[in-house]
Design an enzyme around this catalytic site. Structure first.
Site, short mmCIF file in Angstrom:
data_model
loop_
_atom_site.label_atom_id
_atom_site.label_comp_id
_atom_site.label_asym_id
_atom_site.label_seq_id
_atom_site.Cartn_x
_atom_site.Cartn_y
_atom_site.Cartn_z
N TYR A 73 88.92 15.67 5.20
CA TYR A 73 89.67 15.33 6.41
C TYR A 73 91.12 15.05 6.07
O TYR A 73 92.03 15.47 6.78
CB TYR A 73 89.05 14.09 7.10
N PHE A 125 110.86 33.91 24.51
CA PHE A 125 109.45 34.24 24.33
C PHE A 125 108.67 33.31 25.25
O PHE A 125 109.05 32.16 25.44
CB PHE A 125 109.00 34.09 22.87
N THR A 126 107.58 33.83 25.82
CA THR A 126 106.86 33.11 26.89
C THR A 126 106.56 31.65 26.53
O THR A 126 106.98 30.74 27.24
CB THR A 126 105.54 33.84 27.21
N ASP A 216 112.55 31.04 15.06
CA ASP A 216 111.17 31.44 15.30
C ASP A 216 110.92 32.52 14.25
O ASP A 216 111.29 33.68 14.42
CB ASP A 216 110.98 31.98 16.71
N LYS A 259 100.63 36.52 13.10
CA LYS A 259 101.40 37.77 13.00
C LYS A 259 101.65 38.07 11.51
O LYS A 259 100.71 38.40 10.81
CB LYS A 259 102.71 37.65 13.78
N ARG A 384 103.40 46.25 30.28
CA ARG A 384 104.53 45.31 30.24
C ARG A 384 105.52 45.79 31.27
O ARG A 384 106.48 46.49 30.97
CB ARG A 384 105.17 45.27 28.85
N PHE A 451 98.87 39.23 35.26
CA PHE A 451 98.48 40.41 34.48
C PHE A 451 97.19 40.22 33.71
O PHE A 451 96.47 41.18 33.45
CB PHE A 451 99.61 40.82 33.52
C1 LIG Z 1 102.96 35.09 19.17
C2 LIG Z 1 104.30 34.51 19.16
C3 LIG Z 1 104.51 33.15 19.45
C4 LIG Z 1 103.40 32.21 19.90
O1 LIG Z 1 102.46 32.03 18.91
P1 LIG Z 1 100.92 31.73 19.21
O2 LIG Z 1 100.32 31.66 17.86
O3 LIG Z 1 100.40 32.85 20.05
O4 LIG Z 1 100.85 30.41 19.92
C5 LIG Z 1 105.80 32.67 19.37
N1 LIG Z 1 106.83 33.46 19.05
C6 LIG Z 1 106.67 34.77 18.76
C7 LIG Z 1 107.84 35.59 18.39
C8 LIG Z 1 105.40 35.34 18.81
O5 LIG Z 1 105.26 36.65 18.55
#
Ligand SMILES: *Cc1c(COP(=O)(O)O)cnc(C)c1O
Length: 460
Positions: A73, A125-126, A216, A259, A384, A451
């Protein structure tokens, strides 16, 4: 012989069979899914190009790490392996592990943003923008104009427009800007990089004004590859060295490990300032987990530590990763398919407006094209365009985005070039007969993020 083909820098040890279906089965499947690729069952998909998020294939070395993950833990060995990997590859001292990228974005936004602050970034980014606004900030897009221009062949469409950034500083004052969020290989622009020179200039400008630079760095390795290919002075540097230099022009980073990092779940916030890291850890224990696991199990952290080292271990990995996306893009261009150029780091974007001029925008050309490609060959892409853009809250009408695209995203180390050949050939066939693809209308339209779960039927 001058031309030499390249091949994937791995061989296959374990295989996952995929099902080849008949056209009749696919027609039934897409009808059942309401013509929405998000609602298809993956068992009915032959080549799955929906997303590259969490869909990577791990190496034998990563799988071996899963067996020896330390599930303590507190103070897990695997956590310290992860700390060392992030330090060696990215150069950050402080690691705050999270369950995935948005967990890191949440914590970072909460510790740095106050109500009424502004957070500039190179396109949104969303989830990133959601967390900035959730913390009381206002996102301001400072990406160069070329990023929005499908015809532009600019090599670094992800660059920050320093004039836009300077104007924002002049207008609202530096004390209202806690940090700038700089995305590497900008996802929503189609996987487009920023240059080292631009990042360095951004860092210098921000530091003159006491503004932090937070990357990011989710797709930093793919960005490093484009710098090596396109920016003078970097052609002989290793991806590992370029990565370190990218991160050197920042005060910290959020990363979705689904990613570049070659794992199926995970993420982290990395920082230089121990004081900020302390504040982040205080929130971490409430929202994610103890500071030595965040949202991950020990085996997740072990596989992640190994994935981070593998992604820069040799340049061959990213050469093949981006090379495979470019290979698909080149085949489509040669086949006369209009796509967004330059081809980005993680996928190919088909220009549905150009492919289907016979369809009005409100009959969802990209949604219809995505469904037609699936029926043709079992290849799953993603819309998209207008469906993703949703409705205008004030008028109730659709938002009509400039770009109406089908995204074919390539998972890392999962498919061979033969899969890309099949994909390209079937897309070319659909595009050559595009006038046969009819429009769609809603049978179910969710109120937000429509979507994901919307359902459609053919217009005629
Ligand atoms: C996928 C992604 C995120 C969000 O990450 P999650 O692991 O899906 O929460 C943030 N920034 C970029 C550029 C991404 O491609």
């Amino acid at each position: 012989m001058s031309h030499r083909s390249w091949a994937e820098p791995w061989k296959i040890k374990v295989v996952e069979p995929i099902r080849m279906t008949s056209r009749e089965e696919r027609i039934a499947a897409i009808e059942e899914a309401g013509y929405n690729s998000f609602l298809l069952k993956s068992d009915d998909v032959y080549i799955d190009l929906l997303t590259d998020s969490g869909t990577s294939a791990m190496s034998d070395f990563q799988w071996a790490g899963m067996m020896i993950g330390d599930e303590a833990y507190a103070g897990s060995k695997s956590f310290y392996n992860l700390v060392n990997a992030v330090h060696d590859v990215y150069g950050y001292e402080e690691l705050v592990p999270t369950h995935q990228g948005r967990g890191a974005e949440h914590i970072l936004s909460q510790i740095l943003i106050k109500d009424g602050d502004y957070v500039p970034g190179n396109m949104y980014f969303t989830t990133t923008r959601f967390h900035q606004e959730h913390a009381g900030g206002k996102f301001v897009d400072v990406i160069i104009d070329e990023a929005h221009d499908t015809a532009s062949l600019h090599p670094f469409k992800g660059n920050i427009d320093l004039d836009k950034l300077q104007s924002l500083i002049d207008e609202v004052g530096a004390e209202k800007i806690p940090y700038i969020s700089v995305e590497t290989n900008v996802n929503m622009a189609g996987g487009q990089p920023l240059s080292m020179a631009n990042l360095k200039a951004t860092y210098e400008l921000c530091h003159q004004h006491g503004i932090l630079v937070m990357l990011d760095a989710t797709r930093a390795v793919e960005n490093a590859w484009f710098i090596k290919q396109r920016e003078a002075g970097y052609e002989d540097k290793s991806i590992a060295a370029i990565m370190r230099e990218i991160c050197s022009y920042s005060d910290g980073a959020t990363v979705s490990s689904k990613k570049d990092n070659l794992v199926n779940i995970g993420g982290f916030l990395a920082l230089r300032d121990p004081e900020l890291a302390k504040q982040a850890r205080a929130l971490l224990v409430a929202f994610e987990g103890l500071h030595t696991y965040g949202g991950m199990s020990g085996r997740d952290m072990e596989a992640l530590a190994r994935g981070i080292r593998e992604m820069v271990g040799t340049d061959d990995h990213v050469r093949a990763r981006v090379g495979q996306v470019e290979y698909l893009g080149d085949k489509l261009i040669k086949g006369g398919v209009p796509i967004i150029r330059p081809v980005g780091g993680h996928g190919v974007f088909l220009d549905a407006k150009a492919i289907m001029p016979h369809l009005p925008h409100d009959q969802f050309p990209a949604q219809a094209l995505t469904a037609a490609i699936y029926v043709e060959s079992g290849v799953r892409g993603m819309e998209r365009g207008i469906v993703s853009a949703g409705r205008n809250k004030a008028t109730g009408d659709h938002n009509y985005p400039k770009l109406e695209l089908v995204r074919l995203t390539v998972p890392r180390r999962v498919y061979t070039q033969a899969h890309m050949d099949v994909t390209a050939e079937s897309v070319i066939d659909v595009v050559e007969n595009a006038e046969a693809v009819g429009g769609l209308r809603f049978t179910y339209e969710p109120e937000s993020l429509r979507f994901f779960q919307a359902r459609f039927e053919p217009v005629s």
